[in-house]
Design an enzyme around this catalytic site. Sequence first.
Site, PDB file in Angstrom:
ATOM      1  N   GLY A   1       0.814  -1.207   0.000  1.00 49.68           N
ATOM      2  CA  GLY A   1       0.000   0.000   0.000  1.00 49.68           C
ATOM      3  C   GLY A   1       0.845   1.254   0.000  1.00 49.68           C
ATOM      4  O   GLY A   1       2.010   1.240   0.398  1.00 49.68           O
TER       5      GLY A   1
ATOM      6  N   GLY B   1      -0.003   5.657   0.426  1.00 47.56           N
ATOM      7  CA  GLY B   1      -0.969   6.738   0.524  1.00 47.56           C
ATOM      8  C   GLY B   1      -0.322   8.001   1.033  1.00 47.56           C
ATOM      9  O   GLY B   1       0.905   8.113   1.110  1.00 47.56           O
TER      10      GLY B   1
ATOM     11  N   GLY C   1       1.983   7.444   4.229  1.00 53.37           N
ATOM     12  CA  GLY C   1       3.224   6.690   4.136  1.00 53.37           C
ATOM     13  C   GLY C   1       3.096   5.448   3.293  1.00 53.37           C
ATOM     14  O   GLY C   1       2.074   5.192   2.661  1.00 53.37           O
TER      15      GLY C   1
ATOM     16  N   VAL D   1       3.184   1.247   3.015  1.00 56.12           N
ATOM     17  CA  VAL D   1       2.819   0.099   3.829  1.00 56.12           C
ATOM     18  C   VAL D   1       3.464  -1.144   3.231  1.00 56.12           C
ATOM     19  O   VAL D   1       3.326  -1.414   2.033  1.00 56.12           O
ATOM     20  CB  VAL D   1       1.294  -0.086   3.914  1.00 56.12           C
ATOM     21  CG1 VAL D   1       0.954  -1.228   4.868  1.00 56.12           C
ATOM     22  CG2 VAL D   1       0.636   1.195   4.383  1.00 56.12           C
TER      23      VAL D   1
ATOM     24  N   LYS E   1       3.892   0.224   8.489  1.00 55.27           N
ATOM     25  CA  LYS E   1       3.679   1.510   7.822  1.00 55.27           C
ATOM     26  C   LYS E   1       4.880   2.414   8.098  1.00 55.27           C
ATOM     27  O   LYS E   1       5.169   2.755   9.248  1.00 55.27           O
ATOM     28  CB  LYS E   1       2.398   2.177   8.306  1.00 55.27           C
ATOM     29  CG  LYS E   1       2.215   3.592   7.740  1.00 55.27           C
ATOM     30  CD  LYS E   1       0.933   4.240   8.210  1.00 55.27           C
ATOM     31  CE  LYS E   1      -0.234   3.720   7.396  1.00 55.27           C
ATOM     32  NZ  LYS E   1      -1.471   4.487   7.693  1.00 55.27           N
TER      33      LYS E   1
ATOM     34  N   ASP F   1     -10.713  10.536  10.198  1.00 56.31           N
ATOM     35  CA  ASP F   1     -10.550  10.233   8.771  1.00 56.31           C
ATOM     36  C   ASP F   1     -11.188   8.888   8.444  1.00 56.31           C
ATOM     37  O   ASP F   1     -10.623   8.067   7.736  1.00 56.31           O
ATOM     38  CB  ASP F   1      -9.068  10.235   8.389  1.00 56.31           C
ATOM     39  CG  ASP F   1      -8.866  10.292   6.864  1.00 56.31           C
ATOM     40  OD1 ASP F   1      -9.802  10.720   6.156  1.00 56.31           O
ATOM     41  OD2 ASP F   1      -7.786   9.899   6.393  1.00 56.31           O
TER      42      ASP F   1
END
Length: 565
Positions: free
Chosen positions: A25, A27, A30, A32, A46, A140
């Site tokens: 991942g 985003g 940061g 992942v 992360k 969030d």
Amino acid sequence: MPESRPLRATDPREIGGFRLTARIGEGAQGLVFLGESGTGQRVAVKLLHADFGRDERARTLFDRELAAARSVAPFCTARILAADAEGDTPHIVSEYIDGPSLRDRVLEEGAASPAELVRLAVGTATALAAIHEAGVVHRDFKPANVLLGPDGPKVIDFGVARPLEATSATLTGAVGTPAYMAPEQVAGSAGGAPLDMFAWGCTMAFAANGVPPFGSDSVPAIMQRILYGEPDLGALTGELRTLVAASLEKDPAARPTALQVLQRLLGLGPNANLLVEGTSAAARPAAPPRAANWAPPAAPHPQAAGWTPPVPAPPPLPGTYPGGPPPAGRGGRVLLITGAAAAAVVLAGGLVAALLLMGDGEAEGGGRGGGGTPVARSTRSGSCAYRPATGTNTKDVGTPPTALPATAPSRATVETGLGTLQISLDAGTAPCTVNSLAYLAAQKFYDRTSCHRLTTGTSLQVLQCGDPSGTGTGGPTYQFDDESLRSARYTRGTVAMANAGPNTNGSQFFILYGDTTDLPASYTVFGRVTSGMDVVDKVAKRGVEGGGTDGAPAEKVTINELRTS
């Protein structure tokens, strides 16, 4: 399986003692990575973009948010195993969730079915209720921060949006994802629990329709609709539509709380253990929502900017009895059995394990971890004392290592002939107990053993397991001390050690299937059932063999395998 990508030449190969194997991942917060511990446990690591070393304010806020998140109960959330904001590579290590995000699932496969929507609504409301009761605000919440694991939805990334934003901006102003921001966020308020409920309503509408309720075009247009427009709820129907509409009220005081939403979705009264029931319901296929006329609460609820968590009752002092002295003939001698020092009866206690979820931004793939408090701490010190125990029914499988491992297990899976139970383990509260359980599980000590005792009284409802001899007097050839009795709470779903007196813990444990106050704080609580309570309920419903309220269960339940991870 979530999509993973090979590491790049510039990616680290190890962080915090975890070997990195792939990217899973990326985003705004940061990168992942998929990682592995020395024992092969898969984790999500992360690597944060934030530079806490250059911003003392942000590091202080980050530490404070993590500390608050450690009081979040472990319901429908992933666990943080380690976190470091001090070094050159600030990072968070969390439980690996093997599943896609809600965002990716909807974009790839379309809107959720009505039954899937209810299961999703229950699971996410359960997570937000646990978060809010600890005084934490997600800030969030969105489809990318809901992971669809094999045991139900898990909410990630709560409690970190604001401190991470603070590394590159001021500590005030809006933090969040535009399509899921509440009006008070758009207006620049830090906000409170009601802004998460607004985001919950937006997320449920997205799951039902494939688009957010205020559109997905330009940011100014979305914010204009959030402030002044009406949401498009599309395919949502019935009570879930009513709950979502109420959650999307412009006035934060008019929105229901997460607990109120959960109570309506489950159709339970206010005295039910909603977090336990919600976790259990989210882990199995959901029934259609019940029809009911529900209206937003008339009394105002906590304002967005001034929300504070409920103050928990203080734990009883050692030697005291919750709720007053026990009735005659009950209390300390309830279900106690003499025999091998490791032998014990099943009596159950309440666990509140702390979890904070950490995921990543909209661009992330599935299978990431979220965060929780270091309930099962990855950096631990100290040792345990396991003393010899004697008795005719002991089984010799050696003795657990006295030194606590760097990474403690955080979950136990109990495969029975009637179904599977998942138990969250609290190694932070009961490290030596969890260490012993993991050792015995690795030795196959519990495999092919039967739960041997059921108590069905009105004031005590427990199922006892963990004795290979099946007599209630068996255990390993060692015993160990009680842990954290001050924090013991005996509620439905609690898993605790049985004993034959103070500091005589061995292998036997019990599961409480009903709340009780008729039990002294004498039994170490080390876990909580997060799914599979229907197995225990089935055994309890059949009652005790031959009648009565205490004895061998009429419905035989055999542990085929107990494993920790």
